[in-house]
Design a protein around this motif. Structure first.
Motif, PDB file in Angstrom:
ATOM      1  N   TYR A   1     -10.591   1.884  32.889  1.00  0.00           N
ATOM      2  CA  TYR A   1     -11.619   0.951  32.434  1.00  0.00           C
ATOM      3  C   TYR A   1     -11.981   1.263  30.999  1.00  0.00           C
ATOM      4  CZ  TYR A   1     -12.480  -0.463  37.294  1.00  0.00           C
ATOM      5  OH  TYR A   1     -12.369  -0.938  38.564  1.00  0.00           O
TER       6      TYR A   1
ATOM      7  N   TYR B   1     -15.960   6.074  36.306  1.00  0.00           N
ATOM      8  CA  TYR B   1     -16.522   5.608  35.029  1.00  0.00           C
ATOM      9  C   TYR B   1     -18.029   5.871  34.986  1.00  0.00           C
ATOM     10  CZ  TYR B   1     -17.157   2.529  31.001  1.00  0.00           C
ATOM     11  OH  TYR B   1     -17.470   2.024  29.776  1.00  0.00           O
TER      12      TYR B   1
ATOM     13  N   THR C   1      -8.686  -2.226  31.606  1.00  0.00           N
ATOM     14  CA  THR C   1      -9.457  -3.445  31.880  1.00  0.00           C
ATOM     15  C   THR C   1     -10.948  -3.146  31.867  1.00  0.00           C
ATOM     16  OG1 THR C   1      -9.350  -3.023  34.250  1.00  0.00           O
ATOM     17  CG2 THR C   1      -7.591  -4.375  33.305  1.00  0.00           C
TER      18      THR C   1
ATOM     19  N   SER D   1     -10.913  -6.442  28.430  1.00  0.00           N
ATOM     20  CA  SER D   1     -12.148  -6.275  29.201  1.00  0.00           C
ATOM     21  C   SER D   1     -12.638  -7.598  29.791  1.00  0.00           C
ATOM     22  CB  SER D   1     -13.233  -5.666  28.314  1.00  0.00           C
ATOM     23  OG  SER D   1     -13.468  -6.493  27.206  1.00  0.00           O
TER      24      SER D   1
ATOM     25  N   GLY E   1     -14.587   2.634  39.218  1.00  0.00           N
ATOM     26  CA  GLY E   1     -15.947   2.376  38.777  1.00  0.00           C
ATOM     27  C   GLY E   1     -16.835   3.596  38.975  1.00  0.00           C
TER      28      GLY E   1
ATOM     29  N   TYR F   1     -14.888  -3.109  33.570  1.00  0.00           N
ATOM     30  CA  TYR F   1     -15.478  -2.469  34.755  1.00  0.00           C
ATOM     31  C   TYR F   1     -15.520  -3.440  35.940  1.00  0.00           C
ATOM     32  CZ  TYR F   1     -19.126  -0.004  37.423  1.00  0.00           C
ATOM     33  OH  TYR F   1     -19.842   0.637  38.386  1.00  0.00           O
TER      34      TYR F   1
END
Ligand SMILES: [Zn+2]
Length: 332
Positions: free
Chosen positions: A160, A197, A185, A252, A194, A187
């Motif tokens: 992410y 992150y 990419t 994103s 996730g 979130y």
């Protein structure tokens, strides 16, 4: 006999330097009393260093990462190593037992329930234990996946991007793994990526061919990648890749990274592709047909964008709303 620990009893510091450790971490019991446990592998190097967290079996029908963790654990030499490998090759045991993507008892997808719930359904509890107790131990995290049952995937590495303070370190780590294809990419909530992150741990996920295969070349690629991540952390001597590969994309935008959201069948039937995995296709190009039970064409599925076919359905049966293919718009 291999020990079973409660999560509160598990600590990396209690494992001696220059040693390998195998043990179970207790996760809970089923109604008839069967224990559910994580198999945990730890290698502590002779010298201090960073902690690499490697997990697989988040989805129970994806085997390449399980095999790669087992092989990497076996071949690591404690005398050459600084720091620690912490690995859980079967992160969702109920899904691995079932050979299924989701847990067999609660039918939940572990990579959709993060950050989990310690009082929730079994899969939610597993997510919560990982997010609360395991992830904080990591300096770098990787979660191994593959295409699920019925699809093939061109191996790639995902992560992410966003405004996390660890994004630049993460970008370098992702390149260091040595994948030929990288797709970063935005979130997506609920995913294990996730959770990584959110914890501000540099992290990534890896994808392999899948469809319940465990191709030796995919396993070998994962093992080499683990070695490169250890070198990136300074835990092993040697070089690692520092330049992005030819197929490198950061995107994103909303649905990027969601491999099941493109090219959905309107009506169910049998899907017959007219393209091959990793073909370069142009927007509007025919990807394949959906046939009805008589063999008549129900619908044509055409490319929604131009790019490379990174996922392609290989099992013909397709339900209404299921995806047929995923395209990533690499610039070539
Ligand atoms: Zn997966």
């Amino acid at each position: 006999m291999v020990q079973t620990l409660q999560i509160s009893e598990f600590s990396l510091a209690s494992i001696p330097p220059a040693s390998k450790w195998q043990g179970w971490i207790h996760l809970g019991e089923l109604p008839a009393g069967e224990q559910v446990r994580w198999p945990v592998l730890v290698v502590r190097g002779r010298r201090p260093g960073k902690v690499l967290l490697a997990t697989a079996g988040t989805h129970g029908d994806e085997y390449e990462g399980m095999a790669a963790i087992h092989q990497f654990y076996r071949q690591l030499k404690v005398d050459e190593l600084s720091g620690t490998l912490l690995a859980i090759p079967m992160l969702n045991p109920p899904a691995v037992t079932g050979g299924t993507r989701d847990g067999v008892w609660d039918h939940r997808n572990l990579s959709r329930v993060f950050p989990g719930d310690p009082k929730g359904l079994f899969t939610e509890r597993i997510a919560a234990i990982y997010a609360t107790h395991i992830l904080p131990l990591a300096d770098l995290a990787i979660d191994f996946h593959a295409a699920g049952t019925g699809a093939h995937l061109r191996p790639f590495l995902g992560t992410y991007i966003g405004d996390s303070p660890v994004v630049e370190t993460q970008r370098q780590a992702v390149i260091a793994f040595g994948a030929e294809v990288i797709w970063a990419t935005g979130y997506l909530p609920g995913r294990i990526m996730g959770a990584i992150y959110d914890a501000q741990v540099p992290g990534m996920y890896a994808e392999a061919t899948g469809n319940r295969l465990c191709r030796p070349q995919d396993v070998e690629h994962y093992v080499q990648g683990l070695g490169n991540l250890m070198r990136f952390l300074g835990n092993l001597p040697g070089n690692y890749p520092t330049d992005p590969p030819r197929f490198y994309r950061e995107d994103s935008s909303g649905r990027a990274g969601h491999v099941q959201s493109q090219h959905r069948a309107q009506r169910g039937g049998l899907f017959h592709p007219e393209v091959k995995l990793w073909d370069r296709v142009e927007v509007g190009q025919l990807l394949g047909y959906v046939h009805d039970p008589f063999g008549n064409v129900l619908e044509e599925i055409c490319a929604e964008l131009s790019g490379r076919l990174i996922v392609l359905r290989v099992c013909p049966r397709i339900l209404p709303g299921e995806f047929a293919a995923t395209i990533v718009p690499f610039e070539e």
